[in-house]
Enzyme design. Structure first.
Site, PDB file in Angstrom:
ATOM      1  N   SER A   1       0.824  -1.196   0.000  1.00 41.89           N
ATOM      2  CA  SER A   1       0.000   0.000   0.000  1.00 41.89           C
ATOM      3  C   SER A   1       0.868   1.260   0.000  1.00 41.89           C
ATOM      4  O   SER A   1       1.713   1.425  -0.882  1.00 41.89           O
ATOM      5  CB  SER A   1      -0.958  -0.039   1.202  1.00 41.89           C
ATOM      6  OG  SER A   1      -1.958   0.943   1.080  1.00 41.89           O
TER       7      SER A   1
ATOM      8  N   GLU B   1      -9.259  -3.785  -6.910  1.00 40.72           N
ATOM      9  CA  GLU B   1      -8.798  -2.596  -6.186  1.00 40.72           C
ATOM     10  C   GLU B   1      -8.999  -1.300  -6.967  1.00 40.72           C
ATOM     11  O   GLU B   1      -8.767  -1.242  -8.173  1.00 40.72           O
ATOM     12  CB  GLU B   1      -7.310  -2.724  -5.870  1.00 40.72           C
ATOM     13  CG  GLU B   1      -6.953  -3.863  -4.959  1.00 40.72           C
ATOM     14  CD  GLU B   1      -5.521  -3.742  -4.454  1.00 40.72           C
ATOM     15  OE1 GLU B   1      -5.156  -2.641  -4.012  1.00 40.72           O
ATOM     16  OE2 GLU B   1      -4.789  -4.744  -4.509  1.00 40.72           O
TER      17      GLU B   1
END
Length: 317
Positions: A162, A257
Protein backbone atom coordinates in the site's frame (compact mmCIF):
# COMPACT_ATOMS: atom_id res chain seq x y z
CA UNK A 1 -12.68 -13.63 -14.05
CA UNK A 2 -14.89 -14.36 -11.04
CA UNK A 3 -14.87 -18.10 -11.70
CA UNK A 4 -11.08 -18.05 -11.25
CA UNK A 5 -11.46 -16.85 -7.66
CA UNK A 6 -11.35 -19.55 -5.00
CA UNK A 7 -14.33 -20.10 -2.72
CA UNK A 8 -12.25 -19.09 0.30
CA UNK A 9 -11.00 -16.06 -1.60
CA UNK A 10 -14.57 -14.92 -2.27
CA UNK A 11 -15.46 -15.46 1.38
CA UNK A 12 -12.42 -13.46 2.47
CA UNK A 13 -13.41 -10.60 0.17
CA UNK A 14 -16.95 -10.55 1.58
CA UNK A 15 -15.61 -10.58 5.14
CA UNK A 16 -13.30 -7.65 4.37
CA UNK A 17 -16.19 -5.71 2.85
CA UNK A 18 -18.39 -6.44 5.87
CA UNK A 19 -15.66 -5.44 8.30
CA UNK A 20 -15.18 -2.13 6.53
CA UNK A 21 -18.93 -1.47 6.51
CA UNK A 22 -19.29 -2.19 10.23
CA UNK A 23 -16.04 -0.51 11.21
CA UNK A 24 -15.14 2.04 8.53
CA UNK A 25 -11.79 3.77 8.32
CA UNK A 26 -11.87 6.67 10.74
CA UNK A 27 -11.39 10.30 9.80
CA UNK A 28 -7.89 11.34 8.88
CA UNK A 29 -5.45 11.52 11.76
CA UNK A 30 -7.52 9.34 14.08
CA UNK A 31 -7.43 5.60 14.65
CA UNK A 32 -10.10 2.95 14.66
CA UNK A 33 -10.57 1.55 18.18
CA UNK A 34 -11.34 -2.04 17.25
CA UNK A 35 -8.48 -2.15 14.81
CA UNK A 36 -6.10 -0.68 17.36
CA UNK A 37 -7.08 -3.28 19.98
CA UNK A 38 -6.28 -6.04 17.49
CA UNK A 39 -2.96 -4.57 16.41
CA UNK A 40 -1.96 -3.83 20.02
CA UNK A 41 -2.30 -7.48 21.06
CA UNK A 42 0.69 -9.08 22.70
CA UNK A 43 3.08 -10.32 20.04
CA UNK A 44 5.32 -13.28 20.72
CA UNK A 45 8.56 -13.63 18.81
CA UNK A 46 9.07 -17.14 17.42
CA UNK A 47 11.59 -19.06 19.50
CA UNK A 48 14.09 -19.35 16.69
CA UNK A 49 14.18 -15.59 16.12
CA UNK A 50 14.92 -12.35 17.92
CA UNK A 51 13.18 -9.00 17.43
CA UNK A 52 15.41 -6.07 18.33
CA UNK A 53 14.13 -2.52 18.71
CA UNK A 54 16.42 0.20 17.39
CA UNK A 55 15.81 3.83 18.27
CA UNK A 56 16.75 6.41 15.64
CA UNK A 57 16.58 10.17 16.20
CA UNK A 58 13.08 10.56 14.76
CA UNK A 59 11.64 7.07 14.47
CA UNK A 60 11.80 3.46 15.63
CA UNK A 61 13.01 0.37 13.76
CA UNK A 62 12.74 -3.35 14.44
CA UNK A 63 15.25 -5.90 13.26
CA UNK A 64 14.16 -9.52 13.00
CA UNK A 65 17.09 -11.95 12.97
CA UNK A 66 17.97 -15.48 13.97
CA UNK A 67 18.48 -15.89 17.72
CA UNK A 68 16.75 -17.43 20.71
CA UNK A 69 13.23 -16.05 20.73
CA UNK A 70 12.86 -12.77 22.59
CA UNK A 71 12.12 -9.09 22.15
CA UNK A 72 14.77 -6.59 23.13
CA UNK A 73 15.63 -2.91 22.82
CA UNK A 74 19.26 -2.06 22.19
CA UNK A 75 20.69 1.42 22.17
CA UNK A 76 23.94 0.24 20.61
CA UNK A 77 23.43 -2.84 18.47
CA UNK A 78 26.37 -5.02 17.55
CA UNK A 79 25.18 -6.32 14.22
CA UNK A 80 26.99 -8.52 11.75
CA UNK A 81 25.37 -9.08 8.33
CA UNK A 82 24.14 -12.64 8.08
CA UNK A 83 25.47 -13.33 4.60
CA UNK A 84 22.00 -13.97 3.16
CA UNK A 85 20.93 -10.34 2.81
CA UNK A 86 18.31 -8.11 4.39
CA UNK A 87 14.78 -6.98 3.55
CA UNK A 88 13.74 -3.40 4.30
CA UNK A 89 10.00 -3.60 5.00
CA UNK A 90 7.95 -0.40 4.65
CA UNK A 91 4.48 -0.72 6.15
CA UNK A 92 1.20 0.52 4.74
CA UNK A 93 -1.52 2.61 6.35
CA UNK A 94 -2.05 5.54 4.00
CA UNK A 95 0.81 7.51 5.60
CA UNK A 96 -1.49 7.95 8.64
CA UNK A 97 -1.16 4.72 10.62
CA UNK A 98 1.83 3.54 12.59
CA UNK A 99 3.49 0.15 12.21
CA UNK A 100 1.57 -2.62 13.98
CA UNK A 101 1.71 -6.33 14.81
CA UNK A 102 0.56 -7.43 11.36
CA UNK A 103 3.92 -6.23 10.05
CA UNK A 104 5.79 -8.25 12.66
CA UNK A 105 3.86 -11.25 11.33
CA UNK A 106 4.81 -10.26 7.79
CA UNK A 107 8.46 -9.84 8.80
CA UNK A 108 8.48 -13.45 10.01
CA UNK A 109 6.88 -14.54 6.75
CA UNK A 110 9.40 -12.59 4.67
CA UNK A 111 12.23 -14.20 6.61
CA UNK A 112 10.83 -17.68 6.12
CA UNK A 113 10.15 -17.39 2.39
CA UNK A 114 13.52 -15.72 1.73
CA UNK A 115 15.46 -18.58 3.23
CA UNK A 116 16.74 -16.64 6.22
CA UNK A 117 17.23 -13.00 5.24
CA UNK A 118 17.05 -10.57 8.15
CA UNK A 119 14.12 -8.13 8.05
CA UNK A 120 14.25 -4.48 9.11
CA UNK A 121 10.82 -2.88 9.58
CA UNK A 122 10.65 0.85 10.21
CA UNK A 123 7.95 2.74 12.08
CA UNK A 124 8.36 5.89 10.03
CA UNK A 125 6.73 9.19 10.96
CA UNK A 126 3.20 9.69 9.65
CA UNK A 127 0.69 12.44 8.90
CA UNK A 128 -0.96 14.64 9.94
CA UNK A 129 1.74 15.48 12.50
CA UNK A 130 4.54 14.59 10.09
CA UNK A 131 3.65 15.16 6.42
CA UNK A 132 5.94 14.67 3.42
CA UNK A 133 8.94 14.41 3.32
CA UNK A 134 9.15 12.84 6.82
CA UNK A 135 8.33 9.27 5.72
CA UNK A 136 10.79 9.42 2.82
CA UNK A 137 13.51 10.91 5.04
CA UNK A 138 13.04 8.07 7.53
CA UNK A 139 13.10 5.40 4.81
CA UNK A 140 16.31 6.90 3.42
CA UNK A 141 17.91 7.01 6.88
CA UNK A 142 16.99 3.36 7.46
CA UNK A 143 18.51 2.39 4.11
CA UNK A 144 21.69 4.29 4.98
CA UNK A 145 21.77 2.48 8.34
CA UNK A 146 21.71 -0.85 6.49
CA UNK A 147 24.62 0.23 4.30
CA UNK A 148 26.55 1.33 7.38
CA UNK A 149 26.21 -2.19 8.83
CA UNK A 150 28.30 -3.51 5.96
CA UNK A 151 25.64 -4.54 3.47
CA UNK A 152 25.99 -3.73 -0.22
CA UNK A 153 23.02 -2.53 -2.25
CA UNK A 154 22.94 -5.94 -3.92
CA UNK A 155 22.25 -7.50 -0.49
CA UNK A 156 19.10 -5.43 0.07
CA UNK A 157 15.48 -6.02 -0.97
CA UNK A 158 12.99 -3.16 -0.54
CA UNK A 159 9.46 -4.44 0.15
CA UNK A 160 6.27 -2.56 0.95
CA UNK A 161 2.50 -2.76 0.81
CA UNK A 162 0.00 0.00 0.00
CA UNK A 163 1.55 3.33 1.05
CA UNK A 164 4.68 1.36 1.95
CA UNK A 165 4.88 0.10 -1.62
CA UNK A 166 4.68 3.64 -2.93
CA UNK A 167 7.23 4.74 -0.34
CA UNK A 168 9.57 1.96 -1.43
CA UNK A 169 9.40 3.14 -5.04
CA UNK A 170 9.90 6.76 -3.94
CA UNK A 171 12.91 5.68 -1.89
CA UNK A 172 14.46 4.00 -4.92
CA UNK A 173 13.78 7.04 -7.11
CA UNK A 174 15.61 9.09 -4.49
CA UNK A 175 18.51 6.62 -4.30
CA UNK A 176 18.96 6.63 -8.06
CA UNK A 177 18.67 10.42 -8.34
CA UNK A 178 21.39 10.87 -5.70
CA UNK A 179 23.72 8.19 -7.11
CA UNK A 180 23.34 5.93 -4.09
CA UNK A 181 23.53 2.11 -4.28
CA UNK A 182 20.28 0.64 -5.56
CA UNK A 183 18.76 -2.45 -3.92
CA UNK A 184 18.91 -5.90 -5.44
CA UNK A 185 15.15 -5.96 -6.06
CA UNK A 186 11.79 -4.43 -5.10
CA UNK A 187 8.53 -6.07 -3.99
CA UNK A 188 5.23 -4.19 -3.87
CA UNK A 189 1.81 -5.34 -2.70
CA UNK A 190 -1.12 -3.14 -3.76
CA UNK A 191 1.24 -0.17 -4.01
CA UNK A 192 -0.30 3.29 -3.57
CA UNK A 193 1.59 5.26 -6.19
CA UNK A 194 -0.93 7.87 -7.35
CA UNK A 195 -2.04 10.31 -4.65
CA UNK A 196 -3.87 12.36 -7.30
CA UNK A 197 -6.31 9.40 -7.53
CA UNK A 198 -6.44 9.99 -11.29
CA UNK A 199 -5.94 6.43 -12.53
CA UNK A 200 -8.79 4.77 -14.40
CA UNK A 201 -9.35 2.13 -11.72
CA UNK A 202 -10.35 4.77 -9.16
CA UNK A 203 -13.61 5.11 -11.09
CA UNK A 204 -13.81 1.68 -12.73
CA UNK A 205 -13.46 -0.20 -9.42
CA UNK A 206 -15.13 2.38 -7.19
CA UNK A 207 -18.22 0.24 -6.58
CA UNK A 208 -16.47 -3.13 -6.23
CA UNK A 209 -13.44 -2.34 -4.04
CA UNK A 210 -14.35 -3.83 -0.62
CA UNK A 211 -11.77 -1.71 1.24
CA UNK A 212 -11.90 1.81 -0.24
CA UNK A 213 -14.87 1.63 -2.59
CA UNK A 214 -18.22 3.40 -2.39
CA UNK A 215 -17.03 6.50 -0.52
CA UNK A 216 -14.87 9.60 -1.00
CA UNK A 217 -14.10 9.70 2.73
CA UNK A 218 -11.45 6.98 2.74
CA UNK A 219 -7.76 7.64 3.33
CA UNK A 220 -6.92 7.58 -0.37
CA UNK A 221 -8.80 10.85 -0.89
CA UNK A 222 -7.15 12.72 2.00
CA UNK A 223 -4.35 15.20 1.36
CA UNK A 224 -2.72 15.77 4.75
CA UNK A 225 0.32 13.73 3.73
CA UNK A 226 1.45 16.10 1.00
CA UNK A 227 -0.34 19.30 2.15
CA UNK A 228 1.23 22.20 0.24
CA UNK A 229 3.40 19.99 -1.95
CA UNK A 230 2.19 18.82 -5.34
CA UNK A 231 0.79 15.28 -5.35
CA UNK A 232 2.39 14.96 -8.79
CA UNK A 233 5.83 15.06 -7.21
CA UNK A 234 7.29 11.59 -8.05
CA UNK A 235 8.63 11.30 -4.50
CA UNK A 236 4.99 11.58 -3.34
CA UNK A 237 3.29 9.81 -6.25
CA UNK A 238 5.84 7.48 -7.90
CA UNK A 239 3.42 6.87 -10.77
CA UNK A 240 4.81 10.15 -12.18
CA UNK A 241 8.42 8.96 -11.87
CA UNK A 242 10.79 7.56 -14.47
CA UNK A 243 12.28 4.11 -13.94
CA UNK A 244 15.54 3.91 -15.80
CA UNK A 245 18.15 2.06 -13.78
CA UNK A 246 15.72 0.25 -11.48
CA UNK A 247 16.40 -3.30 -10.29
CA UNK A 248 14.02 -6.24 -10.92
CA UNK A 249 10.56 -5.71 -9.46
CA UNK A 250 7.71 -7.99 -8.38
CA UNK A 251 4.41 -6.10 -8.24
CA UNK A 252 1.24 -7.79 -6.97
CA UNK A 253 -2.23 -6.27 -6.93
CA UNK A 254 -5.87 -7.36 -6.74
CA UNK A 255 -8.17 -6.97 -9.72
CA UNK A 256 -10.92 -5.43 -7.55
CA UNK A 257 -8.80 -2.60 -6.19
CA UNK A 258 -9.33 1.08 -6.82
CA UNK A 259 -5.52 1.22 -6.69
CA UNK A 260 -5.13 -1.28 -9.55
CA UNK A 261 -3.90 1.33 -12.03
CA UNK A 262 -1.33 2.53 -9.49
CA UNK A 263 0.49 -0.75 -10.12
CA UNK A 264 -0.25 -1.28 -13.80
CA UNK A 265 0.91 2.21 -14.82
CA UNK A 266 4.21 1.95 -12.93
CA UNK A 267 4.77 -1.54 -14.34
CA UNK A 268 4.16 -0.34 -17.90
CA UNK A 269 6.52 2.63 -17.48
CA UNK A 270 9.24 0.47 -15.94
CA UNK A 271 8.94 -2.23 -18.60
CA UNK A 272 9.12 0.38 -21.36
CA UNK A 273 12.61 1.43 -20.22
CA UNK A 274 13.93 -2.09 -19.87
CA UNK A 275 13.36 -2.82 -16.18
CA UNK A 276 12.89 -6.51 -15.45
CA UNK A 277 9.44 -6.66 -13.93
CA UNK A 278 6.89 -9.30 -13.05
CA UNK A 279 3.38 -7.93 -12.44
CA UNK A 280 0.64 -10.25 -11.26
CA UNK A 281 -3.00 -9.10 -11.12
CA UNK A 282 -4.92 -11.52 -8.91
CA UNK A 283 -8.53 -12.03 -10.10
CA UNK A 284 -11.19 -11.05 -7.57
CA UNK A 285 -8.67 -9.97 -4.95
CA UNK A 286 -8.76 -6.90 -2.73
CA UNK A 287 -6.28 -4.48 -1.18
CA UNK A 288 -3.33 -6.28 0.48
CA UNK A 289 -4.99 -9.69 0.23
CA UNK A 290 -1.56 -11.16 1.01
CA UNK A 291 -2.19 -10.46 4.69
CA UNK A 292 -4.34 -13.59 4.66
CA UNK A 293 -1.00 -15.37 5.17
CA UNK A 294 -2.06 -18.42 3.18
CA UNK A 295 -5.55 -18.83 4.67
CA UNK A 296 -6.98 -18.81 1.13
CA UNK A 297 -5.33 -19.98 -2.10
CA UNK A 298 -4.68 -16.54 -3.58
CA UNK A 299 -2.75 -15.40 -0.52
CA UNK A 300 -0.73 -18.61 -0.49
CA UNK A 301 0.00 -18.23 -4.19
CA UNK A 302 1.20 -14.65 -3.65
CA UNK A 303 3.63 -15.69 -0.92
CA UNK A 304 4.84 -18.64 -3.01
CA UNK A 305 5.50 -16.15 -5.80
CA UNK A 306 7.38 -13.87 -3.41
CA UNK A 307 9.46 -16.82 -2.22
CA UNK A 308 10.42 -17.72 -5.77
CA UNK A 309 11.24 -14.10 -6.59
CA UNK A 310 13.41 -13.63 -3.52
CA UNK A 311 15.39 -16.76 -4.22
CA UNK A 312 15.48 -16.62 -8.02
CA UNK A 313 14.32 -13.13 -9.00
CA UNK A 314 15.35 -13.34 -12.66
CA UNK A 315 13.32 -16.51 -13.31
CA UNK A 316 10.01 -14.69 -12.83
CA UNK A 317 10.82 -11.92 -15.28
Amino acid sequence: MENKVSVRGRVARKMVALANQLSPVAEQGSKNELREKFFARDWKCPERLQLIGIEMDNFHMELLREEKGNIAVEEELTYVPNGKGIILQLHGGGYYLDMNNSYRDMAVRYRDVSGGMDVLTIDYRVAPAHPYPAALEDALEAYQWILEQGYEGTDIVVAGDSAGGGLGLALCLCLRDHNMPMPKSIITMSAWTDLTCSGESYEKNFDIDPVFGGTRDSVVFQNEYYRNDSPKNPYISPVFGEYEGFPPMLMQVGACEMLLSDTTTVAEKAKAVGVKIHMHIYPGMFHIFQKGMGMYPESKMAWDEIEHFLRNCTELI
